[in-house]
Design a protein around this motif. Structure first.
Motif, short mmCIF file in Angstrom:
data_model
loop_
_atom_site.label_atom_id
_atom_site.label_comp_id
_atom_site.label_asym_id
_atom_site.label_seq_id
_atom_site.Cartn_x
_atom_site.Cartn_y
_atom_site.Cartn_z
N GLN A 91 -4.36 -0.57 -8.87
CA GLN A 91 -2.91 -0.53 -8.96
C GLN A 91 -2.29 -1.34 -7.83
N LEU A 92 -1.26 -2.10 -8.14
CA LEU A 92 -0.54 -2.89 -7.14
C LEU A 92 0.45 -1.99 -6.41
N LEU A 117 -3.85 -4.13 -3.65
CA LEU A 117 -4.36 -3.55 -4.89
C LEU A 117 -5.27 -2.39 -4.51
N ILE A 118 -4.94 -1.20 -5.02
CA ILE A 118 -5.64 0.03 -4.65
C ILE A 118 -6.52 0.47 -5.82
N PRO A 119 -7.84 0.60 -5.63
CA PRO A 119 -8.71 1.08 -6.72
C PRO A 119 -8.40 2.53 -7.07
N LEU A 120 -8.10 2.79 -8.34
CA LEU A 120 -7.87 4.15 -8.82
C LEU A 120 -9.11 4.71 -9.51
N GLY A 122 -12.28 3.59 -1.44
CA GLY A 122 -11.57 3.70 -0.17
C GLY A 122 -11.02 2.39 0.33
N ARG A 123 -11.27 1.30 -0.37
CA ARG A 123 -10.84 -0.02 0.09
C ARG A 123 -9.46 -0.38 -0.46
N HIS A 124 -8.68 -1.08 0.33
CA HIS A 124 -7.42 -1.64 -0.11
C HIS A 124 -7.55 -3.16 -0.09
N HIS A 144 -12.76 2.44 3.28
CA HIS A 144 -11.44 2.13 3.82
C HIS A 144 -11.55 1.45 5.18
N PHE A 145 -12.38 1.99 6.06
CA PHE A 145 -12.53 1.42 7.39
C PHE A 145 -13.28 0.08 7.35
#
Length: 515
Positions: A46-47, A52-55, A66-68, A374-375
């Motif tokens: 999702q933007l 873009l964030i993985p859902l 956890g990645r953006h 994420h980190f």
């Protein structure tokens, strides 16, 4: 599309009428797409702002969630997002693939494969992207573009229905607006999909819209400040300031001045008047971090300010009326501090109108992989690397480690491991792998699934001799629980974990036995 190919879609269509969590619905969509198309991985992103964030992902490693992905850093994703037609990338495309090293099917660098993406739109506005990857460079040769457009429309329908369902379940429009504002402002989010995190999110949303004082407890490094910021962002005071004060970082003689302010000449060194944190937070929220460190001499004045809403600057005879919501946090057991005379009982009850216990990382299970992803992505962007991933042994090591320092420890550990992986490598390397050796967690993994048996002091058996069975059992339980709680500094979550009992049942048992 043939009739046989249509069958998997019946499950997706049937799911639209079912009450499902958004993540489960999206996961089912990706699983169906993988049944229909010859791909080894699929992802729905999702933007949000510039990211873009993985859902949901299927066929990619868990830490991908956890990645953006910053759009400007990933030209393939940017190209997909800007196109109204499906985009396929040639096997020899020079554009870096954001998923290199993240496919479950491979452990090494992946240079040749088939990759395509579809931009998804809602109400004519870009919503996000659907990406498909295959190990075979010719996997997508026979796919009809019309079939891809059909899948895009189906995905958009699933997303739309999911969002409508979420809106109906949302308690207020204000909550939705504040959530969007939080993302737009770029504040760090609470990452995790475990049951413990779902419960935490529910409690935050429940109390945020009230003006009740909130007391956030939890071990060092669990993210208590992040929870406080989330409560404020979802509250009716979100547009007003959130003022932060670390009570442990102030000398005792300056705490009162920091809280309530002072006039010029009020004490030696007060060369000019100063407004205190209470007045700065007027209309908003005052976050008192490490509130358990407040000196006993200051606690009565803080209590008075909370009860009356009036503050008096040092050296002044006048009072100022303030409208402030209080959020406090402590890694100490304040109930124990009260019992031992180090914290006022009346202040404790005033601060803890609504307590929120932030779970430790040990209680969050696979959330550690989402946070690690994420980190890793943060480090990749900061250092300017092409790609970062965890190998299988590193993932197992992360899942097995007990995390005494919680999320903060994980963040620092990932940063150190990335620097070690980067050291001595050619700057043109497209992918760096974080191994278990680089993590250097030390010793064999410690799992929490089967807690070690609790050693029992032999002397515990003597006091119960000659008592009726019920009384003897209860007395034995009291002594055992006290022993375990003492070993864990009165942390009930960790004590329950060692004893192998449910946290809620353990809490009720402690209360019933009067421990």
């Amino acid at each position: 599309m043939t009739t046989n190919e249509s069958y998997p879609l019946l499950g997706v269509i049937a799911d639209l009428a079912r009450d499902m969590a958004a993540g489960d619905r999206f996961q089912q969509l990706l699983a169906t797409i993988r049944q229909m198309l010859p791909c080894d991985a699929a992802a729905l992103l999702q933007l949000r702002g510039t990211e873009l964030i993985p859902l949901a992902v299927d066929g990619l490693s868990t830490d991908t969630l956890g990645r953006h992905f910053v759009v400007d850093d990933h030209p393939r994703l940017a190209k997909i997002l800007l196109s109204h037609e499906p985009v396929r990338f040639a096997a020899d495309s020079p554009l870096p693939d954001p998923y290199d090293g993240l496919l479950h099917a491979v452990e090494g660098d992946l240079h040749v494969h088939d990759c395509l993406g579809i931009a998804l739109y809602l109400h004519g506005v870009p919503w996000g992207v659907l990406t498909l990857d295959a190990l075979n460079a010719n996997a997508f040769d026979q796919i009809d573009p019309g079939e891809l457009r059909y899948l895009a429309r189906l995905s958009e329908a699933v997303i739309r229905i999911t969002e409508l369902t979420s809106q109906l379940q949302s308690r207020t429009e204000h909550h939705q607006a504040m959530t969007q504002a939080l993302v737009a402002d770029g504040q760090q989010e609470l990452i995790g999909r475990s049951r413990a995190m779902a419960q935490l999110q529910q409690e935050i949303e429940m109390v945020a819209r009230s003006d009740l004082a909130v007391l956030i407890t939890g071990e060092t490094g669990v993210g208590k400040e992040l929870v406080a910021r989330r409560v404020h962002a979802l509250s009716n005071r979100a547009r007003a300031p959130l003022i932060y004060l670390n009570c442990a970082a102030l000398p005792e003689n300056l705490v009162e001045s920091e809280l309530f302010g002072h006039t010029r000449g009020a004490f030696s060194g007060a060369v000019q008047s100063r407004v205190g944190k209470f007045e700065l937070a007027h209309g908003g929220t005052l976050f008192l971090d490490e509130v358990g460190e407040l000196p006993l001499t200051v606690q009565p004045k803080l209590l008075r300010a909370l009860q009356s809403g009036e503050v008096q600057r040092l050296g002044s005879d006048s009072h100022h009326q303030v409208d402030v919501r209080i959020i406090a946090a402590s890694n100490r057991d304040l109930h124990r501090e009260v019992a031992e005379g180090r914290f006022r009982a009346d202040l404790y009850h005033r601060l803890g109108v609504y307590p929120i216990a932030v779970p430790s990382l040990r209680e969050r299970h696979k959330d550690v992989l989402l946070l690690a992803g994420h980190f890793l992505e943060q480090n990749r962007r900061r250092i300017g690397l092409r790609g970062l991933r965890l190998d299988a042994a590193a993932r197992e090591a992360l899942l097995g480690y007990p995390w005494p320092g919680n999320v903060r420890e994980l963040e620092h550990l990932i940063s150190r491991a990335v620097l070690k992986a980067q050291a001595g490598q050619d700057g043109s390397r497209r992918l760096l792998t974080i191994t278990a050796e680089l993590l250097d967690l030390g010793g064999p993994p410690v799992t929490s699934s089967s807690p070690a048996p609790t050693p029992v002091d032999p002397q515990m058996t003597s006091p119960v001799a000659g008592l009726p069975l019920r009384e003897a059992t209860e007395q034995f339980q009291v002594q055992l629980i006290r022993q375990v709680l003492e070993r864990h500094d009165n942390n009930q979550s960790r004590a329950a974990q060692e004893l192998g009992v449910d946290r809620g049942n353990f809490s009720r048992l402690v209360k019933r036995l009067g421990v």
